[in-house]
Design a protein around this motif. Structure first.
Motif, short mmCIF file in Angstrom:
data_model
loop_
_atom_site.label_atom_id
_atom_site.label_comp_id
_atom_site.label_asym_id
_atom_site.label_seq_id
_atom_site.Cartn_x
_atom_site.Cartn_y
_atom_site.Cartn_z
N LYS A 174 35.99 29.44 37.53
CA LYS A 174 35.94 30.30 38.71
C LYS A 174 34.67 31.16 38.71
CE LYS A 174 40.96 30.52 39.26
NZ LYS A 174 42.18 31.37 39.12
N LEU A 193 30.99 31.34 41.27
CA LEU A 193 30.28 32.52 41.74
C LEU A 193 28.84 32.56 41.23
CD1 LEU A 193 33.04 35.25 41.17
CD2 LEU A 193 32.47 34.09 43.31
N ALA A 217 27.33 41.47 37.51
CA ALA A 217 27.95 40.93 38.73
C ALA A 217 28.43 42.03 39.67
CB ALA A 217 29.10 40.00 38.36
N ASP A 218 28.50 41.69 40.95
CA ASP A 218 28.98 42.61 41.97
C ASP A 218 30.47 42.88 41.79
OD1 ASP A 218 28.72 44.00 44.64
OD2 ASP A 218 30.23 42.48 45.13
N GLU A 219 30.85 44.14 41.70
CA GLU A 219 32.24 44.50 41.43
C GLU A 219 33.18 44.06 42.56
OE1 GLU A 219 32.85 48.53 40.36
OE2 GLU A 219 31.59 48.43 38.56
N TYR A 220 32.72 44.20 43.79
CA TYR A 220 33.56 43.82 44.93
C TYR A 220 33.88 42.33 44.89
CZ TYR A 220 35.13 43.00 49.71
OH TYR A 220 35.87 42.62 50.81
N THR A 221 32.88 41.52 44.58
CA THR A 221 33.08 40.07 44.50
C THR A 221 34.06 39.71 43.38
OG1 THR A 221 30.82 39.71 45.28
CG2 THR A 221 31.91 37.84 44.22
N LEU A 222 33.91 40.36 42.24
CA LEU A 222 34.81 40.09 41.12
C LEU A 222 36.24 40.50 41.44
CD1 LEU A 222 32.64 41.30 38.08
CD2 LEU A 222 33.23 38.94 38.65
N LYS A 223 36.39 41.63 42.12
CA LYS A 223 37.73 42.09 42.47
C LYS A 223 38.38 41.17 43.49
CE LYS A 223 40.35 46.29 43.36
NZ LYS A 223 40.31 47.73 43.64
N GLN A 224 37.58 40.66 44.43
CA GLN A 224 38.10 39.72 45.42
C GLN A 224 38.60 38.44 44.75
OE1 GLN A 224 38.55 41.70 48.27
NE2 GLN A 224 37.97 39.85 49.38
N LYS A 225 37.90 38.00 43.71
CA LYS A 225 38.21 36.74 43.05
C LYS A 225 39.30 36.88 41.99
CE LYS A 225 36.85 32.34 42.45
NZ LYS A 225 36.81 31.34 43.53
N LYS A 246 34.14 42.64 33.66
CA LYS A 246 32.78 43.19 33.74
C LYS A 246 32.59 44.32 32.72
CE LYS A 246 29.37 45.41 36.65
NZ LYS A 246 28.79 45.58 37.98
#
Length: 411
Positions: free
Chosen positions: A193, A197, A208-216, A225
């Motif tokens: 996964k 990304l 890594a972007d925190e918002y992207t990680l939280k979405q995934k 992270k």
């Protein structure tokens, strides 16, 4: 060390094989595998010595394949009584150094050392490793760090008999170049996964972007992270060994099958074993899961949550079989598993009463009031239901190589 913590992760190397070599010194220096019944497909390698690993043998490998890779391989059945005894001696020794000790399995644990002014930490840790080897004849690797995550990563870096210090300032140079698959807590699925990304290294995860990680990944993405940046504020918790989160059992079938009656019998047997272990630990859970592995090695897990916590064989069978029927695609099955998770102590759980079971519970009201009166006078716990008095047996201890039962004996 940073933030005033010196945390060690101590990992016994090839533990089962090392214990067998203690009981039979003629096995030292030879390729050994501890495995189940080699005549059946259950005969998979539980662990193996470094001599066997050099020939390509690894944990979970089928015994037949292991013997093809290493014809001189010595295959031994597991002896959990021996392993428990050795493990108890190991943790008893560690407790001499600190009471802040958290076992995480039969052969590894975290320990937080007291900070002593002027003490040479590395020299002190070498002394611990030497004692484990000289007194117990058990090789181990040790990671030294200011937190649990870095200590675990460090202990994996030099095996066998290695000692590694990993400070937070070392993270960019030591950890960030590594593939994310080498990071503790990241399995094959999570790595795939992350790859989607565009995250391939621990350094890329750290940035890594925190918002992207939280979405995934939800909240776990943020935790990943933090760890990639060397941050981990979890305490070394001596009580954590008591926190059972799930109880499960699985089995590899002697042959692939699509026979529904046979599969039902297997799920019933697995459910019975899970129920026995729940009873021994006085637990009940609200999530039922099944694990199915097909003849083509496709593996998938399906779960469902229910309103009332369960622990009886009948209830577990009912929900597990329903899950299986809903999700089985009628491919030949190679392995089945049943698990109850989100468990809690039976005495602490609250049941959502329905109209139909309210009458059953109201019958207990006079008894409950009487018990309350007696406990107010003589103290909590003076009266136990017969079902609450569970004596540990060898049967239940044999089902798990490391459990609360083990630690009860130890402390």
């Amino acid at each position: 060390m940073h933030k005033g913590r010196i945390i060690l992760h101590i990992d016994l190397n090839c533990f089962y094989a090392s214990v067998e070599q203690i009981y039979d010194p003629s096995l030292k220096g030879k390729p050994i595998a501890i495995a189940g019944n080699p005549k059946e497909r259950r005969g998979i390698v539980i662990t193996c010595s470094y001599e066997a690993r050099k020939s390509g043998v690894y944990t979970t490998m089928n015994v037949g394949e292991a013997r093809r890779k290493c014809p001189e391989l010595i295959v031994l059945p597991p002896n959990f009584d021996r392993y428990r005894a050795a493990s108890k001696s190991f943790f008893s020794l560690l407790k001499e150094y600190s009471e802040i000790l958290q076992p995480v399995s039969i052969d590894e644990g975290y320990i937080q050392l007291p900070i002593i002014e002027g003490q040479n930490v590395l020299e002190h840790v070498h002394g611990i490793q030497d004692r484990i080897w000289n007194e117990l004849q058990l090789p181990c690797s040790i990671g030294i760090a200011p937190n649990k995550f870095l200590a675990k990563m460090a202990s994996d870096m030099r095996k066998p008999m290695g000692i590694t210090i990993l400070r937070k300032r070392d993270v960019p140079s030591v950890l960030w170049p590594l593939n994310v698959k080498e990071m503790h807590g990241i399995g094959k699925s999570t790595a795939e996964k992350l790859k989607e990304l565009g995250i391939l290294t621990i350094g890329e995860l750290a940035a890594a972007d925190e918002y992207t990680l939280k979405q995934k990944f939800g909240i776990n993405g943020l935790r990943l992270k933090q760890k990639a940046n060397g941050e981990d504020d979890r305490p070394v918790d001596p009580e954590a060994i008591f926190d059972t989160k799930s109880v499960g059992n699985s089995t590899t079938l002697s042959r692939d099958t699509t026979d529904r009656d046979e599969l039902y019998k297997i799920i019933t047997t697995l459910s019975e074993k899970v129920a026995e272990r729940l009873k021994a630990k006085k637990l009940a859970g609200v999530t039922v899961s099944i694990l199915i592995r097909t003849a083509t090695w496709e593996t998938y897990t399906r779960s469902k949550s229910i309103n009332n916590a369960i622990f009886s064989k009948e209830d577990i069978v009912e929900h597990a079989w329903s899950l299986f029927n809903k999700n089985w695609n009628e491919e030949p099955v190679r392995l089945l598993g049943v698990t109850i998770s989100n468990v809690s102590n039976v005495k602490e759980m609250t049941q959502q009463l329905t109209f139909f079971d309210f009458e059953e519970h109201i019958k207990d009201e006079p008894i409950i009031k009487l018990v309350d009166q007696i406990e107010q006078k003589f103290g909590k716990g003076v009266i136990l239901r017969g079902s609450d008095i569970v004596k540990p047996t060898g049967k239940h201890q044999a089902n798990t190589s490391f459990s609360k039962d083990f630690w009860d004996d130890h402390i």
